[in-house]
Design an enzyme around this catalytic site. Sequence first.
Site, short mmCIF file in Angstrom:
data_model
loop_
_atom_site.label_atom_id
_atom_site.label_comp_id
_atom_site.label_asym_id
_atom_site.label_seq_id
_atom_site.Cartn_x
_atom_site.Cartn_y
_atom_site.Cartn_z
N ASP A 1 56.72 9.53 52.69
CA ASP A 1 56.31 9.89 54.02
C ASP A 1 54.76 10.10 54.31
OD1 ASP A 1 56.77 10.47 56.80
OD2 ASP A 1 57.58 12.41 56.64
N GLU B 1 51.04 11.70 63.35
CA GLU B 1 52.47 11.49 64.01
C GLU B 1 53.58 12.82 63.59
OE1 GLU B 1 56.87 10.81 63.15
OE2 GLU B 1 55.49 11.63 61.71
N GLU B 2 52.76 13.39 62.59
CA GLU B 2 53.54 14.73 62.10
C GLU B 2 53.37 15.76 62.88
OE1 GLU B 2 55.76 14.73 59.95
OE2 GLU B 2 55.33 13.31 58.23
ZN LIG Z 1 56.95 10.27 58.85
#
Ligand SMILES: [Zn+2]
Length: 340
Positions: A89, A123-124
Amino acid sequence: MNLFELTKALMAIPSTSGEEEAVGFWLRDYLESLGWTVQLQAVSENQNNVIATLNDTPRVWFSTHMDTVPPFIPPTEDDEKIYGRGACDAKGIIAAQICAANILKNYVDPSYKDIGLLYTVEEERASTGAKVVNNHPLATKCEYMINGEPTDNDLATGSKGTFRLNIRTSGRAAHSAYPEEGDSAIEKLIDILDDIRNAKFPNDEFFGETTVNIGTIGGGLALNIIPPKAEAGLAIRLTTKREPVEKVLREIVGDRAEIEVLSCSEPVRMLEIDGFNQKVVRFTTDIPHMPNWGQPLLLGPGSILVAHTKDEFILKKDLEEAVELYVDLAKQLLAKPANA
Ligand SMILES: [Zn+2]
């Protein structure tokens, strides 16, 4: 640089949300060295989205995010796996997409060069990079956006939404020996949270169950003071639009507390393609924040169950499989007639 070296090189550059500048510069230099035209799109003073193309007609794009959750965990490996922050991720995914894109780029047929690469920041946290890139002029050229998040190499046909909010209660402080003089904000909050736990939220046949996580809780001043303030933070995984869920929530809370909405992204249906394992995923992605970037698809190696943990890893064979799947997916999409 091969797939595994590229994964480790990306992982070795710390890029916790807000600190993506170095990895962005590195990606730009690397992609330029492979013949890509790269632009950096400023999102803040030291954060840039990375956008790479091969020609003026990029119809199919690969995308994911460059930031990771904290803390930085440097990459290590054994024969089977690469371990560390970003393994699945999403730095392993960036590496798999770049390898797939370079395979397409090297085909003789020039139509395979109608591809782009997009790597976002933050994004996180709040998909800040995705929100900014949504209005980029290249969005109009994009017909299909293959976003990458760990889906175990299945094609996600839907992703749940996320509705984040705080619930705040207030009361009146008093000496704990004289509770009748005060009004406990914590007891009020406990009652509300208990009602929320027992509530029926609307579900959806396709997306499944709406679930609520009470993720944070706080309040009070000392053991011998009736607490004047308390607060809890909730993340609701949406399977319907926000509105019916918020209605249930507001009915439960009534005038007992204040609700502060932090963010919301609604569930998204994605393109279904024959020949891939398909499923609905429960997490959310950059996709709801980039509606201008064509029809979304979602696929990536690795498991969301190890993402954000100290034991994050990616299986090397899953990385290799992802490269093949990305090539295959892009070829099928590129074979569709171009938008007029
Ligand atoms: Zn991600």
